[in-house]
Design an enzyme around this catalytic site. Sequence first.
Site, PDB file in Angstrom:
ATOM      1  N   CYS A 200       0.703  -1.390   0.005  1.00  0.00           N
ATOM      2  CA  CYS A 200       0.124   0.021  -0.213  1.00  0.00           C
ATOM      3  C   CYS A 200       0.919   1.219   0.079  1.00  0.00           C
ATOM      4  CB  CYS A 200      -1.054  -0.087   1.262  1.00  0.00           C
ATOM      5  SG  CYS A 200      -1.788   1.437   1.243  1.00  0.00           S
TER       6      CYS A 200
ATOM      7  N   CYS B  65       0.400   2.959   3.648  1.00  0.00           N
ATOM      8  CA  CYS B  65       0.532   2.586   4.925  1.00  0.00           C
ATOM      9  C   CYS B  65       1.494   1.444   4.977  1.00  0.00           C
ATOM     10  CB  CYS B  65      -0.522   2.104   5.641  1.00  0.00           C
ATOM     11  SG  CYS B  65      -1.379   0.762   5.179  1.00  0.00           S
TER      12      CYS B  65
ATOM     13  N   CYS C 124      -7.373  -1.289   1.365  1.00  0.00           N
ATOM     14  CA  CYS C 124      -6.290  -1.606   2.226  1.00  0.00           C
ATOM     15  C   CYS C 124      -6.917  -1.824   3.599  1.00  0.00           C
ATOM     16  CB  CYS C 124      -5.280  -0.632   2.418  1.00  0.00           C
ATOM     17  SG  CYS C 124      -4.159  -1.069   3.571  1.00  0.00           S
TER      18      CYS C 124
ATOM     19  N   CYS D 249      -5.363   0.563   6.333  1.00  0.00           N
ATOM     20  CA  CYS D 249      -5.581   2.135   6.415  1.00  0.00           C
ATOM     21  C   CYS D 249      -6.936   2.703   5.418  1.00  0.00           C
ATOM     22  CB  CYS D 249      -4.316   2.881   5.828  1.00  0.00           C
ATOM     23  SG  CYS D 249      -3.966   2.848   4.077  1.00  0.00           S
TER      24      CYS D 249
ATOM     25  N   CYS E  23      -8.171  -6.035  -9.718  1.00  0.00           N
ATOM     26  CA  CYS E  23      -8.016  -4.938 -10.855  1.00  0.00           C
ATOM     27  C   CYS E  23      -7.451  -3.702  -9.829  1.00  0.00           C
ATOM     28  CB  CYS E  23      -9.124  -4.971 -11.635  1.00  0.00           C
ATOM     29  SG  CYS E  23      -8.560  -3.804 -13.159  1.00  0.00           S
TER      30      CYS E  23
END
Length: 133
Positions: free
Chosen positions: A46, A49, A95, A98, A118
């Site tokens: 990510c 984070c 995510c 976060c 995707c």
Amino acid sequence: MNNQDKKEINLDHLTEDQRFVTQRKGTEAPFSGVLLSNKESGLYICICCKNILFDSDTKFDSGTGWPSFYDIKNSDSVRVESDRTLGMVREEVLCAKCDAHLGHVFHDGPQPTGLRYCINSLSLNFESNGDKE
């Protein structure tokens, strides 16, 4: 992670485009993402984070214009919720650490999962393990 913890993640390092995708649920243009054609072996994390999301072993060329994966790295890497925007029903991928918007998951991917995550390149960083696939 509770909502208080999520607010403490510093997003100052994001570009305007990364902020548009991850925080405002935007989508990068197809075939524009820097990670679309990445063939290196490693981990996709990510951008907000540093949560580990996907492994290059599950990346495949879906022909859709966005990096695609048939599985997540860990069962707690992402969460999925219903997205009813743009006059359609889709499954949004966020995510789990976060709540950054990553993309969408579809049920037309390859085996063994049959899934196609995707994902916007702008929501990811890549950590290479130094090998080419």
